[in-house]
Design a protein around this motif. Structure first.
Motif: not given
Lengths: 233, 180
Positions: A158-162, A167-168, A206-207
């Motif tokens: 979910h938002r944890g993917l940031e 880019d986030t 992704l990193v």
């Protein structure tokens, strides 16, 4: 001639739902034979039940939401780390039962089945709040400071993917540093979340330290199965 | 013994994974919002996995998960309005998006979902747990943490409403027939 018996709606519903005993069922069945109105009432209740079943036989596919989250998560997660004690408690329970299986001791079935092993920790992040991201990384670092040979994974969905998106994420350097210092640290991204983002045109990079699991829930379930301790941030 | 434990683990994990669709379906029947239903199912599984130590009997896994789903749903509703108590929640009329907002080709399905969406929340939960999941009244009482008598009365009112909305002709038609 017998007068028709007046059965309450609650009782007829219980009949339709197979919640009555044999004797009560027999009474109703016997009464139907001489009471057309009773038969119609039962027929209507059964029809209503069948309609509900029919209406949800095929539900629309899940539509994941990008723009809103359950308020409960925002509120609940404000309390920094929610230590997911399930497996850990199971492990502790397991340890306890190994020494003394007291009669009536409340050791759960799941606790016995899933005996977590120390040194393998899965940290689950599903929020993009900076305090939650911080908490996940803090926890990993704190654990590794005490047990450098531990295996730690941070799974993000979910938002944890940031946390893991180039880019986030505000923590790209911190993640790289953690990985450089501890080879046994892993960062795992939820493939379902990535697909969902890509589906709406988001380019997900992704990193480099990240691996991708098919879904977060499946990954968590598999790790739990393997005896990992699961912590939800 | 190791093999047995591993098999039990596999079975439970598979059951938990398989439960997702059932949780989603019931959540959808409660809220008629595919995105919210998926969030609720996901949160239920997350909480369930985190609280496995509270599961006393593997045979009761689904009832246990549905009870968690109920808490997730109530927490969600509380998040929308803070002045609710449980009784108000039970009688909460639907202000959620109805099924008309979704693509539904089958008229009957759409009508039934509209009727379900119009039920107060407490009735909606009971009727869907009984009809979709085949839970006994006692199990529903345990899942929703309410007395069994309340389960029966809510079910009664729910079915009466559904019967009136779906199975009986509109009042105007009834009147015409009686005039004839």
């Amino acid at each position: 001639m017998n007068q028709p018996r007046d059965f309450s709606d609650e009782r007829l519903n219980a009949f339709v739902d197979n919640q009555l005993g044999v004797q009560e069922c027999d009474e109703i069945l016997a009464a139907i034979a001489n009471d057309a109105d009773l038969g119609q009432r039962l027929c209507a209740l059964r029809s209503a039940k069948e309609l509900v079943r029919h209406a949800y036989g095929n539900v629309p596919p899940a539509r994941h939401r990008l723009d809103r989250r359950l308020p409960v998560w925002c509120g609940a997660l404000a309390a920094s780390i929610t230590l997911i004690v399930g497996v850990l408690a199971g492990w502790l329970g397991h340890q306890a039962t190994a020494t003394a299986e007291a009669p009536g001791a409340a050791t759960s079935w799941a606790g016995r089945v899933f005996a977590a092993e120390p040194g393998r920790i899965l940290i689950h992040l599903d929020s993009s709040q900076s305090e939650q991201m911080d908490a996940a990384l803090d926890l990993a670092e704190a654990y590794l400071a005490k047990a450098s040979d531990a295996r730690i994974e941070i799974i993000a969905n979910h938002r944890g993917l940031e946390l893991l998106r180039v880019d986030t994420t505000p923590y790209a350097e911190r993640i790289a540093g953690l990985k450089a210092q501890h080879a046994r640290v892993g960062f795992v991204a939820c493939g379902q979340t990535i697909a969902r983002l890509q589906g709406v045109g988001v380019d997900v990079e992704l990193v480099p330290e990240t691996t991708v699991a098919r879904t977060a829930i499946e990954h968590v379930a598999e790790r739990v199965q393997q005896g990992w301790t699961y912590l939800k941030i | 013994m190791k093999w047995l434990q591993s098999r039990e683990q596999r079975e439970l994990v598979e059951q938990i994974k398989d439960s997702r669709l059932r949780l989603y379906r019931l959540a959808f029947a409660w809220c008629h919002d595919a995105g919210l239903a998926d969030d609720l199912a996901q949160e239920t599984l997350t909480r369930g996995l985190s609280r496995l130590d509270q599961l006393r009997d593997s045979a009761r896994l689904m009832g246990w998960l549905f009870a968690i789903l109920n808490r997730c749903w109530i927490d969600h509703l509380r998040g929308r309005r803070e002045d609710f108590d449980d009784e108000m929640l039970a009688e909460l009329p639907s202000d959620l998006p109805g099924p008309d907002s979704h693509v539904e080709r089958q008229e009957t399905v759409s009508r039934v979902r509209t009727a379900i969406a119009a039920l107060p929340l407490g009735q909606r939960q009971v009727v869907t747990l009984v009809d979709l999941e085949d839970f006994s009244y006692a199990e529903v009482a345990e899942i929703l943490a309410i007395p069994i008598g309340t389960v029966m009365s809510r079910l009664c009112r729910a079915r009466a409403s559904l019967k009136e909305l779906l199975l009986e002709p509109p009042v105007a038609q009834r009147h015409l027939r009686s005039v004839k």
